[in-house]
Design a protein around this motif. Structure first.
Motif, PDB file in Angstrom:
ATOM      1  N   MET A 152      14.336 -20.848   9.308  1.00  0.00           N
ATOM      2  CA  MET A 152      13.931 -19.562   7.784  1.00  0.00           C
ATOM      3  C   MET A 152      14.540 -18.936   8.304  1.00  0.00           C
ATOM      4  N   ARG A 153      14.548 -17.859   6.837  1.00  0.00           N
ATOM      5  CA  ARG A 153      15.229 -17.256   5.860  1.00  0.00           C
ATOM      6  C   ARG A 153      15.300 -16.059   5.756  1.00  0.00           C
ATOM      7  N   GLU A 154      16.119 -15.257   6.523  1.00  0.00           N
ATOM      8  CA  GLU A 154      15.464 -13.593   7.202  1.00  0.00           C
ATOM      9  C   GLU A 154      15.871 -12.646   5.893  1.00  0.00           C
ATOM     10  N   ILE A 155      15.645 -11.531   6.029  1.00  0.00           N
ATOM     11  CA  ILE A 155      16.676 -10.474   5.825  1.00  0.00           C
ATOM     12  C   ILE A 155      16.332  -8.947   6.435  1.00  0.00           C
ATOM     13  N   VAL A 156      17.391  -8.765   6.530  1.00  0.00           N
ATOM     14  CA  VAL A 156      17.137  -7.192   7.822  1.00  0.00           C
ATOM     15  C   VAL A 156      17.498  -6.465   7.407  1.00  0.00           C
ATOM     16  N   ALA A 157      17.246  -5.091   7.550  1.00  0.00           N
ATOM     17  CA  ALA A 157      18.023  -4.491   7.117  1.00  0.00           C
ATOM     18  C   ALA A 157      17.621  -2.775   8.072  1.00  0.00           C
ATOM     19  N   LEU A 158      18.678  -2.164   8.447  1.00  0.00           N
ATOM     20  CA  LEU A 158      19.332  -1.710   9.928  1.00  0.00           C
ATOM     21  C   LEU A 158      19.583   0.095   9.228  1.00  0.00           C
ATOM     22  N   GLY A 159      19.179   0.652   9.740  1.00  0.00           N
ATOM     23  CA  GLY A 159      18.978   2.386   9.086  1.00  0.00           C
ATOM     24  C   GLY A 159      18.277   2.979   9.283  1.00  0.00           C
ATOM     25  N   PRO A 160      18.096   4.309   8.919  1.00  0.00           N
ATOM     26  CA  PRO A 160      17.554   4.952   9.222  1.00  0.00           C
ATOM     27  C   PRO A 160      16.297   5.087   9.254  1.00  0.00           C
ATOM     28  N   LEU A 161      14.392   5.537   9.698  1.00  0.00           N
ATOM     29  CA  LEU A 161      13.594   4.748   9.700  1.00  0.00           C
ATOM     30  C   LEU A 161      13.086   4.595   8.147  1.00  0.00           C
ATOM     31  N   PRO A 162      13.147   5.482   7.498  1.00  0.00           N
ATOM     32  CA  PRO A 162      12.757   5.516   5.907  1.00  0.00           C
ATOM     33  C   PRO A 162      13.618   4.707   4.934  1.00  0.00           C
ATOM     34  N   TYR A 163      14.761   4.314   5.655  1.00  0.00           N
ATOM     35  CA  TYR A 163      15.127   2.675   4.820  1.00  0.00           C
ATOM     36  C   TYR A 163      14.915   1.773   5.084  1.00  0.00           C
ATOM     37  N   THR A 164      14.315   1.438   6.895  1.00  0.00           N
ATOM     38  CA  THR A 164      13.734   0.433   7.158  1.00  0.00           C
ATOM     39  C   THR A 164      12.275  -0.010   6.887  1.00  0.00           C
ATOM     40  N   ASP A 165      12.029   1.834   6.421  1.00  0.00           N
ATOM     41  CA  ASP A 165       9.952   1.180   6.171  1.00  0.00           C
ATOM     42  C   ASP A 165      10.135   0.518   4.605  1.00  0.00           C
ATOM     43  N   GLU A 166      10.944   1.012   4.049  1.00  0.00           N
ATOM     44  CA  GLU A 166      11.082   0.741   1.782  1.00  0.00           C
ATOM     45  C   GLU A 166      11.015  -0.267   2.164  1.00  0.00           C
ATOM     46  N   HIS A 167      12.736  -0.900   2.978  1.00  0.00           N
ATOM     47  CA  HIS A 167      12.682  -2.196   2.771  1.00  0.00           C
ATOM     48  C   HIS A 167      11.544  -3.399   2.884  1.00  0.00           C
ATOM     49  N   LEU A 168      10.928  -2.887   3.636  1.00  0.00           N
ATOM     50  CA  LEU A 168       9.409  -3.491   3.683  1.00  0.00           C
ATOM     51  C   LEU A 168       7.977  -3.294   2.987  1.00  0.00           C
ATOM     52  N   ARG A 169       8.109  -2.118   2.542  1.00  0.00           N
ATOM     53  CA  ARG A 169       7.576  -1.865   1.045  1.00  0.00           C
ATOM     54  C   ARG A 169       7.707  -2.784   0.430  1.00  0.00           C
ATOM     55  N   HIS A 170       9.331  -3.024  -0.399  1.00  0.00           N
ATOM     56  CA  HIS A 170       9.768  -3.059  -0.971  1.00  0.00           C
ATOM     57  C   HIS A 170       9.456  -4.908  -1.304  1.00  0.00           C
ATOM     58  N   PHE A 171      10.153  -5.896   0.206  1.00  0.00           N
ATOM     59  CA  PHE A 171       9.595  -7.417  -0.154  1.00  0.00           C
ATOM     60  C   PHE A 171       8.102  -7.543   0.640  1.00  0.00           C
ATOM     61  N   THR A 172       7.072  -7.286   0.529  1.00  0.00           N
ATOM     62  CA  THR A 172       6.146  -7.466   0.565  1.00  0.00           C
ATOM     63  C   THR A 172       5.219  -7.444  -0.722  1.00  0.00           C
ATOM     64  N   GLY A 173       5.973  -6.295  -1.693  1.00  0.00           N
ATOM     65  CA  GLY A 173       5.724  -6.696  -3.569  1.00  0.00           C
ATOM     66  C   GLY A 173       6.279  -7.815  -3.710  1.00  0.00           C
ATOM     67  N   ARG A 174       7.210  -8.402  -3.364  1.00  0.00           N
ATOM     68  CA  ARG A 174       7.843  -9.626  -4.042  1.00  0.00           C
ATOM     69  C   ARG A 174       7.110 -10.493  -3.239  1.00  0.00           C
ATOM     70  N   ILE A 175       7.083 -10.640  -1.867  1.00  0.00           N
ATOM     71  CA  ILE A 175       6.146 -11.760  -1.575  1.00  0.00           C
ATOM     72  C   ILE A 175       4.316 -11.665  -2.666  1.00  0.00           C
ATOM     73  N   GLU A 176       3.732 -10.560  -2.662  1.00  0.00           N
ATOM     74  CA  GLU A 176       2.190 -10.868  -3.652  1.00  0.00           C
ATOM     75  C   GLU A 176       2.520 -11.210  -4.805  1.00  0.00           C
ATOM     76  N   GLU A 177       3.874 -10.464  -5.507  1.00  0.00           N
ATOM     77  CA  GLU A 177       3.630 -10.613  -6.599  1.00  0.00           C
ATOM     78  C   GLU A 177       4.707 -12.686  -6.702  1.00  0.00           C
ATOM     79  N   PHE A 178       5.197 -12.489  -6.510  1.00  0.00           N
ATOM     80  CA  PHE A 178       5.319 -14.148  -6.090  1.00  0.00           C
ATOM     81  C   PHE A 178       4.222 -15.514  -6.120  1.00  0.00           C
ATOM     82  N   ALA A 179       3.650 -15.010  -5.146  1.00  0.00           N
ATOM     83  CA  ALA A 179       2.616 -15.640  -4.322  1.00  0.00           C
ATOM     84  C   ALA A 179       1.531 -16.052  -5.382  1.00  0.00           C
ATOM     85  N   ALA A 180       0.933 -14.334  -6.519  1.00  0.00           N
ATOM     86  CA  ALA A 180       0.297 -14.515  -7.276  1.00  0.00           C
ATOM     87  C   ALA A 180       0.431 -14.921  -8.820  1.00  0.00           C
TER      88      ALA A 180
END
Length: 284
Positions: A152-180
């Protein structure tokens, strides 16, 4: 069964244990370098976490309340005499031949990150990436789709809530672009991982706002984005400097053997699956 993912000779059928041949290993390593590069592009710090974790520390995180069906533990043999001999009967050692099981085989790579940072006051928000060997007890195992032991490869974010939310938005985009670019149709669906106590307000909050989304090809999840809110920061005393508040955390996870299963199912064999990955990367 897809012949591409059939366990090789010597792998015990139905045990969830198998080995990867040269082509599968090459593709797994290639995919991991892709996901690791995404992490490094986002300034994630690479780590190697401990291969085993203390049972007592995982218990602090309610792991055995929430995931007893997945848990795997390890223990040394109980030694009475140096010449006693320790031959397993029927291929297994009975419980009374073992010392107490104080060590756990991790079911996810991120636990080692949080336990490593326990009690720390982080000077700033940070990302960490880790490749873990993970283990899960399942009700059944199936070629590379469902294994007892997997990467399992994981990428973890630690910080305030906006930082961790943006982390997921960013990598959601990368996953979707790569799959496309791969021509791999994925769908994103909510799933439930009970990081919180099943009773009380935390459980209600989880039902109202899902904490995990999976990316599925047909019926198989190959990646996920996970919201933990401040659960790990609170339980483990990980704080953010200048605030005194527990950090929020989130993580992105990739099951590498599941990616192999999906790619070979989609493209037919190792050569074509590898070629599809290279085309997708060239199209960036």
């Amino acid at each position: 069964m897809n012949p591409v993912t059939t366990p090789p000779p010597g792998a015990a059928a139905g045990t969830g244990l198998t080995a990867l041949g040269p082509q599968a290993t090459t593709l797994l390593n290639r995919l991991d370098r892709v996901f690791e590069s995404w992490a490094l592009d986002a300034a994630a710090e690479p780590m190697v976490t401990a291969p085993l974790l203390p049972v007592a520390r995982l218990a602090e995180l309610d792991f055995y309340r929430n995931f007893p069906h997945q848990a795997m533990v390890a223990a040394p043999l109980r030694l009475h005499k140096t010449d006693a001999g320790h031959d397993p009967g029927d291929g297994a050692f009975p419980a009374d031949a073992m010392e107490p099981a104080r060590l756990a085989l991790p079911s996810a790579a991120c636990y080692g990150v949080y336990l490593h940072l326990a009690g720390q006051d982080l000077p700033e928000p940070r990302r960490v990436t880790v490749l873990g060997r993970c283990f899960r007890r399942e009700d059944h195992y199936e070629d590379l789709r469902r294994l007892l032991g997997f990467h399992m490869r994981e990428i973890v974010a630690l910080g305030p809530l906006p930082y961790t939310d943006e982390h997921l938005r960013h990598f959601t985009g990368r996953i979707e672009e790569f799959a496309a670019r791969l021509g791999l149709p994925l769908r994103k669906e909510p799933a439930a991982d009970p990081f919180y106590d099943r009773g009380g307000p935390r459980a209600l909050l989880q039902r109202l706002a899902p904490v995990k989304y999976e990316f599925l090809y047909e019926d198989l999840a190959i990646a996920s984005v996970n919201v933990h809110r401040n659960f790990f920061g609170d339980r483990l005393g990980i704080t953010l400097a200048g605030t005194g508040e527990p950090v929020f955390t989130s993580c992105v996870a990739f099951g590498l053997e599941r990616w192999l299963s999906v790619l070979t199912r989609r493209f037919g064999d190792w050569e074509r699956a590898s070629a599809a990955v290279e085309r997708a990367l060239a199209a960036e």
